[in-house]
Design a protein around this motif. Structure first.
Motif, short mmCIF file in Angstrom:
data_model
loop_
_atom_site.label_atom_id
_atom_site.label_comp_id
_atom_site.label_asym_id
_atom_site.label_seq_id
_atom_site.Cartn_x
_atom_site.Cartn_y
_atom_site.Cartn_z
N PRO A 1 0.87 -3.98 1.34
CA PRO A 1 0.95 -2.56 1.70
C PRO A 1 0.33 -1.69 0.60
CG PRO A 1 3.02 -3.65 2.19
CD PRO A 1 2.17 -4.65 1.45
N ARG A 2 -0.55 -0.79 1.02
CA ARG A 2 -1.29 0.12 0.12
C ARG A 2 -2.12 -0.64 -0.92
NH1 ARG A 2 1.22 5.51 -0.68
NH2 ARG A 2 2.71 5.83 0.98
N HIS B 1 2.26 -7.79 7.20
CA HIS B 1 2.06 -6.59 6.36
C HIS B 1 3.42 -6.15 5.81
CE1 HIS B 1 -0.44 -3.43 4.89
NE2 HIS B 1 -0.13 -2.49 5.77
N HIS C 1 -7.29 2.31 9.40
CA HIS C 1 -6.05 2.54 10.15
C HIS C 1 -6.41 3.34 11.39
CE1 HIS C 1 -5.03 2.66 5.78
NE2 HIS C 1 -3.97 1.95 6.14
N ASP D 1 -4.77 -1.81 9.67
CA ASP D 1 -3.42 -1.93 9.12
C ASP D 1 -2.38 -1.07 9.82
OD1 ASP D 1 -5.03 -3.22 7.32
OD2 ASP D 1 -4.35 -2.12 5.56
N ASP D 2 -1.17 -1.57 9.77
CA ASP D 2 0.07 -0.82 9.95
C ASP D 2 0.83 -1.02 11.26
OD1 ASP D 2 -0.26 0.02 7.41
OD2 ASP D 2 -0.51 2.14 7.85
N HIS E 1 6.98 -2.16 5.18
CA HIS E 1 5.90 -1.45 4.50
C HIS E 1 6.37 -0.71 3.25
CE1 HIS E 1 2.08 0.89 4.15
NE2 HIS E 1 1.57 -0.10 4.87
ZN LIG Z 1 -0.42 -0.40 5.39
#
Ligand SMILES: [Zn+2]
Length: 245
Positions: free
Chosen positions: A112-113, A72, A205, A18-19, A76
């Protein structure tokens, strides 16, 4: 895996990351080396990552040549803190920007999260996402397509006692380590998946692995889970769809 043990007829391995941090490059290099499939969930204007540390559009395009790119959101944000319409805009805008960058349809999404409500599932579906990953761990199930569970997060967590006890039966000598080390936990879950069948989903991540100096743990897990004949190594978009058996 025990020597000579039979691989269950339906074992699927997938990974997701992710990210959209620039360290995703390093992570992708490792996945390549082990022939591992994976999906990179990217928020192109992630407010939690300094602009200089985000993957550039050229970097995203390069990743897209070998791996699935997933949405994503655009920046975010934590979706439940937004109005439903602002959340829907974030979900749609992130998808559109990534599609403009990579030039192909982006059909997988990650909340996200892992924070979402029923309205966000509807929004993801409405803009054309067919898979959406959560951060729910300790699962070998395929799960609902827009609420995909995962198996192991590549990050230290306090392991629930029932999970540790279940896995300890398979790897008694390492049972104690399961409480602390995510690589041990991943190996335990993978071996259980070989025995029972299911979807083994490792996620994490790149920036977190780097911050915890966990690259050797990731490499250990990839060594263990890669290259097994009879296992399907799939990106998130190709995971089995329970709604369409
Ligand atoms: Zn994320």
């Amino acid at each position: 895996m025990t020597e000579g043990a039979r691989v269950h007829s339906r074992v699927v391995v997938t990974t997701s990351w992710d990210d959209g941090h620039r360290l995703d490059d390093r992570l992708a290099g490792l996945l390549d080396r082990y022939g591992m499939a994976g999906t990179f969930y990217i928020a192109p204007h992630n407010v939690e990552i300094a602009a200089r540390d985000r993957l550039s559009p050229a970097g995203v395009r390069e990743l897209a040549e070998r791996f699935e790119i997933g949405g994503h959101t655009l920046t975010h944000q934590r979706l439940p803190r937004l109005t439903d319409s602002a959340a829907a805009d974030e979900i749609r805008a992130g998808k559109e920007e990534l599609e403009g960058t990579v030039g192909t349809a982006v059909t997988s999404f990650c909340y996200p999260r892992g924070e979402y409500t029923a309205a966000h599932i509807d929004s993801a579906r409405a803009v054309g996402f067919r898979r959406a990953r959560t951060v729910r761990r300790n699962s070998l199930a395929a799960g609902p397509p827009l609420e995909l569970p995962t198996t192991v997060h590549a990050c230290a967590h306090r392991v629930d006692a029932p999970v540790a006890l279940r896995l300890a039966r398979l790897r008694p000598r390492t049972a104690a380590k399961l409480f602390l080390q995510w690589d041990e936990l991943a190996l335990g879950w993978f071996d259980l998946c070989l025995e029972r069948g299911g979807v083994f989903h490792l996620w994490g991540h790149s920036w977190e692995i780097d911050a915890h100096r966990d690259w050797h743990r990731l490499e250990r897990v990839l060594t263990h889970i890669s290259g097994h004949p009879g296992i399907s190594y799939l990106s998130n978009r190709n995971l089995p769809d329970l709604a369409q058996p």
